[in-house]
Scaffold this motif. Structure first.
Motif, PDB file in Angstrom:
ATOM      1  N   LEU A 194       0.936  -1.019  -0.055  1.00 36.88           N
ATOM      2  CA  LEU A 194       0.136  -0.269  -0.190  1.00 36.88           C
ATOM      3  C   LEU A 194       0.694   1.819   0.311  1.00 36.88           C
ATOM      4  N   VAL A 195       0.345   2.459  -1.368  1.00 38.70           N
ATOM      5  CA  VAL A 195       1.214   3.732  -1.120  1.00 38.70           C
ATOM      6  C   VAL A 195       0.625   4.516  -0.311  1.00 38.70           C
ATOM      7  N   SER A 196       1.370   5.471   1.192  1.00 43.94           N
ATOM      8  CA  SER A 196       0.785   5.842   2.100  1.00 43.94           C
ATOM      9  C   SER A 196      -0.093   7.564   0.554  1.00 43.94           C
ATOM     10  N   GLU A 197      -1.302   8.080   1.715  1.00 46.28           N
ATOM     11  CA  GLU A 197      -2.146   9.103   1.015  1.00 46.28           C
ATOM     12  C   GLU A 197      -1.225   9.915   1.081  1.00 46.28           C
ATOM     13  N   THR A 198      -1.204  11.571   0.624  1.00 47.78           N
ATOM     14  CA  THR A 198      -0.451  12.672   1.104  1.00 47.78           C
ATOM     15  C   THR A 198       0.052  12.105   2.280  1.00 47.78           C
ATOM     16  N   PRO A 199       0.988  12.183   2.824  1.00 50.20           N
ATOM     17  CA  PRO A 199       1.343  13.308   3.800  1.00 50.20           C
ATOM     18  C   PRO A 199       0.695  14.225   4.780  1.00 50.20           C
ATOM     19  N   ILE A 200       0.626  14.096   6.512  1.00 48.14           N
ATOM     20  CA  ILE A 200       0.655  15.255   6.791  1.00 48.14           C
ATOM     21  C   ILE A 200       1.655  15.856   7.283  1.00 48.14           C
ATOM     22  N   SER A 201       2.368  16.936   7.941  1.00 51.33           N
ATOM     23  CA  SER A 201       3.866  17.491   8.531  1.00 51.33           C
ATOM     24  C   SER A 201       3.347  17.537   9.878  1.00 51.33           C
ATOM     25  N   ILE A 202       3.624  17.697   9.931  1.00 54.66           N
ATOM     26  CA  ILE A 202       3.824  17.330  11.590  1.00 54.66           C
ATOM     27  C   ILE A 202       4.915  18.194  12.693  1.00 54.66           C
ATOM     28  N   LYS A 203       4.785  19.617  13.168  1.00 51.27           N
ATOM     29  CA  LYS A 203       6.666  20.139  13.605  1.00 51.27           C
ATOM     30  C   LYS A 203       6.152  20.143  14.955  1.00 51.27           C
ATOM     31  N   ILE A 204       7.666  20.702  15.895  1.00 48.51           N
ATOM     32  CA  ILE A 204       7.550  20.657  17.183  1.00 48.51           C
ATOM     33  C   ILE A 204       7.694  21.406  17.305  1.00 48.51           C
ATOM     34  N   THR A 205       7.826  21.924  18.792  1.00 50.75           N
ATOM     35  CA  THR A 205       8.084  23.734  18.767  1.00 50.75           C
ATOM     36  C   THR A 205       7.928  23.969  19.928  1.00 50.75           C
ATOM     37  N   ASP A 206       8.823  24.502  21.076  1.00 50.69           N
ATOM     38  CA  ASP A 206       8.700  24.954  22.375  1.00 50.69           C
ATOM     39  C   ASP A 206       7.452  25.998  22.487  1.00 50.69           C
ATOM     40  N   GLU A 207       7.538  26.426  24.035  1.00 50.79           N
ATOM     41  CA  GLU A 207       6.792  27.382  24.369  1.00 50.79           C
ATOM     42  C   GLU A 207       6.859  28.314  23.378  1.00 50.79           C
ATOM     43  N   ASN A 208       8.339  28.928  23.019  1.00 51.04           N
ATOM     44  CA  ASN A 208       9.134  29.992  22.614  1.00 51.04           C
ATOM     45  C   ASN A 208       8.562  29.816  20.646  1.00 51.04           C
ATOM     46  N   GLY A 209       7.493  28.564  20.414  1.00 47.23           N
ATOM     47  CA  GLY A 209       8.401  28.929  19.285  1.00 47.23           C
ATOM     48  C   GLY A 209       9.393  28.287  18.454  1.00 47.23           C
ATOM     49  N   ALA A 210      10.622  27.926  19.097  1.00 47.27           N
ATOM     50  CA  ALA A 210      11.472  27.526  18.716  1.00 47.27           C
ATOM     51  C   ALA A 210      11.591  25.720  18.144  1.00 47.27           C
ATOM     52  N   ALA A 211      11.720  25.152  17.208  1.00 49.56           N
ATOM     53  CA  ALA A 211      11.693  23.437  17.292  1.00 49.56           C
ATOM     54  C   ALA A 211      12.414  22.889  17.543  1.00 49.56           C
ATOM     55  N   ILE A 212      11.886  22.172  18.234  1.00 49.35           N
ATOM     56  CA  ILE A 212      13.211  20.733  18.333  1.00 49.35           C
ATOM     57  C   ILE A 212      13.039  19.735  17.876  1.00 49.35           C
ATOM     58  N   SER A 213      14.196  19.018  17.932  1.00 50.27           N
ATOM     59  CA  SER A 213      15.123  18.112  17.407  1.00 50.27           C
ATOM     60  C   SER A 213      14.521  16.791  17.942  1.00 50.27           C
ATOM     61  N   GLY A 214      15.119  16.287  17.097  1.00 48.24           N
ATOM     62  CA  GLY A 214      14.497  14.863  17.993  1.00 48.24           C
ATOM     63  C   GLY A 214      13.250  13.631  18.809  1.00 48.24           C
ATOM     64  N   ALA A 215      12.347  14.686  18.274  1.00 50.08           N
ATOM     65  CA  ALA A 215      11.332  14.565  19.107  1.00 50.08           C
ATOM     66  C   ALA A 215      10.711  13.290  18.711  1.00 50.08           C
ATOM     67  N   ALA A 216      10.074  12.661  19.580  1.00 49.04           N
ATOM     68  CA  ALA A 216       9.993  10.958  18.953  1.00 49.04           C
ATOM     69  C   ALA A 216       7.866  11.270  18.744  1.00 49.04           C
ATOM     70  N   ILE A 217       8.018  10.841  17.292  1.00 48.31           N
ATOM     71  CA  ILE A 217       6.109  10.772  16.993  1.00 48.31           C
ATOM     72  C   ILE A 217       5.290   9.284  17.138  1.00 48.31           C
ATOM     73  N   ASN A 218       4.520   9.520  17.456  1.00 44.98           N
ATOM     74  CA  ASN A 218       3.846   8.049  17.374  1.00 44.98           C
ATOM     75  C   ASN A 218       2.639   8.183  17.289  1.00 44.98           C
ATOM     76  N   ILE A 219       2.012   7.101  16.252  1.00 35.66           N
ATOM     77  CA  ILE A 219       0.327   7.542  16.452  1.00 35.66           C
ATOM     78  C   ILE A 219      -0.579   6.427  16.154  1.00 35.66           C
ATOM     79  N   ASP A 220      -1.133   6.725  17.329  1.00 33.30           N
ATOM     80  CA  ASP A 220      -2.241   5.495  17.312  1.00 33.30           C
ATOM     81  C   ASP A 220      -1.725   4.198  17.713  1.00 33.30           C
ATOM     82  N   GLY A 221      -0.538   4.342  18.238  1.00 29.86           N
ATOM     83  CA  GLY A 221       0.314   2.905  18.721  1.00 29.86           C
ATOM     84  C   GLY A 221       1.596   2.494  18.184  1.00 29.86           C
TER      85      GLY A 221
END
Length: 392
Positions: free
Chosen positions: A105-132
């Motif tokens: 199966l080929v994925s549908e058009t992906p969605i971009s998830i951005k992770i930032t801190d409280e000041n809006g700065a990007a956070i690298s290395g954040a691990a994302i889990n979706i529906d387990g």
């Protein structure tokens, strides 16, 4: 007669064909994600259709769906559906017993998830889990592109060092292409336990964080620090009599108590050697019976010693004797020790004194002998009596 025979043969062939067409087998459909790892896709709908008859199953955790009772050499329409993926439909022929088919199966058009801190700065290395399912970690821009079913809710969890974990059910719109998630800095109030080499608590030790004095250790060696956001800090600890401690320390919500052991530093030890309350220059100083040094013009010898050391101190000098002194070197003390020597008479003096005593004794003997002779002589020189008696 010939007609009847032909009819019998045709009937037999019909029975044989019917028997062959009735042979059934098993079809196994394996569904994979068409990514670099070819991950198994669980929960995908697998539909097999022949004519007006359809059969639907769902893939297991291994991405497999097993369908029994399919006809050998039968032609079927195979369709696979999964939210977040482009559906696939194809025609297959059951040409082997059993039969297996792999679908990517080929994925549908992906969605971009951005992770930032409280000041809006990007956070690298954040691990994302979706529906387990682990989707990956964010890049240097704090972004991760994921395939996700749209028009539905999804449980999204995010974890990153120095930040509180994030978990929330998010609804993804049909036309949504991006999602921003803000993480909160984790807070901690570290406790530092300070001990010496004997595992005893050290009180009054000064604790600095990023060169700022923030706390002193109490009688139990505990230094409670103020609240900090999770991260790496430069911690230094200072205490008289000890080697300074410096270390980068990670503060986080789950950091255990920080245990620090301070090593003793050397402290000066001054030894004064005297006799009759006067300093003795050139006296030899001993530590535990081993020569350590010689006293200066003011009768002192100074060296550096590790606190907590117990020494047997002694000194010697020509014409003097002394006794040993046991001393414990302390970290918070002047560590000054006085060794008192007693003067001894040289052997020559002792010999002369003995000779003098002998002479005195001889003189006394001579004097006594002379007196005795004189007394005897005086008695012998007295005139004799005449023997004459006076007459009346």
């Amino acid at each position: 007669m010939m007609i009847k025979r032909n009819l019998a043969v045709l009937f037999l062939l019909f029975l044989l064909c019917g028997t062959v067409s009735a042979v059934s087998t098993t079809l196994t459909v394996n569904v994979f994600d068409n990514n670099a790892n070819y991950d198994a896709v669980s929960g995908a709908s697998v539909v097999i259709t022949k004519g007006m008859v359809s059969n639907t199953l769902y893939t297991d955790v291994n991405g497999a769906a097993q369908i029994t009772g399919v006809e050998y050499e039968g032609v079927y329409t195979l369709s696979v559906f999964k939210s977040g993926y482009i559906s696939q439909t194809k025609t297959i022929t059951i040409s082997t017993m059993p039969r297996s088919e792999s679908v990517y199966l080929v994925s549908e058009t992906p969605i971009s998830i951005k992770i930032t801190d409280e000041n809006g700065a990007a956070i690298s290395g954040a691990a994302i889990n979706i529906d387990g399912k682990e989707e990956g970690t964010t890049n240097s821009a704090g972004l991760l592109h994921v395939s996700i079913g749209k028009g539905a809710y999804h449980l999204i969890t995010v974890s990153a060092d120095s930040y509180d974990p994030y978990s929330s059910s998010q609804y993804i719109d049909i036309d949504q292409t991006s999602l921003t998630i803000t993480l909160t800095n984790a807070q901690s109030a570290p406790l530092i336990l300070i001990y010496n080499e004997e595992k005893l608590p050290i009180s009054g030790a000064a604790v600095y964080v990023d060169e700022v004095l923030v706390s002193y250790s109490d009688a139990y060696g505990r230094a409670q620090l103020p609240t900090y956001t999770s991260g790496t800090y430069d911690v230094s600890i200072e205490k008289d009599g000890y080697v300074s401690y410096e270390q980068e320390v990670q503060f986080s919500a789950d950091t255990p108590d920080i245990i620090v052991e301070l090593n003793y530093s050397v402290v000066p030890l001054t030894i004064s050697v005297t006799a009759h309350e006067k300093p003795i220059q050139g006296a030899i100083v001993y530590f535990d019976g081993t020569v350590k040094g010689i006293t200066s013009v003011n009768g002192t010898y100074t060296t550096n010693v590790k606190p907590g050391t117990t020494l047997v101190l002694s000194a010697s000098a020509e014409g003097y004797t002394g006794t040993d002194v046991t001393y414990l070197v302390l970290a918070d003390s002047e560590n000054a020790v006085t060794i008192t020597l007693s003067q001894t008479l040289p052997t020559t003096y002792i010999g002369l004194a003995a000779l003098g005593a002998i002479i005195v004794i001889l003189i006394l003997i001579l004097i006594t002998t002379g007196k005795n002779r004189k007394t005897k002589k005086s008695r012998n020189s007295r005139p004799p009596s005449s023997g004459r008696k006076d007459s009346l």
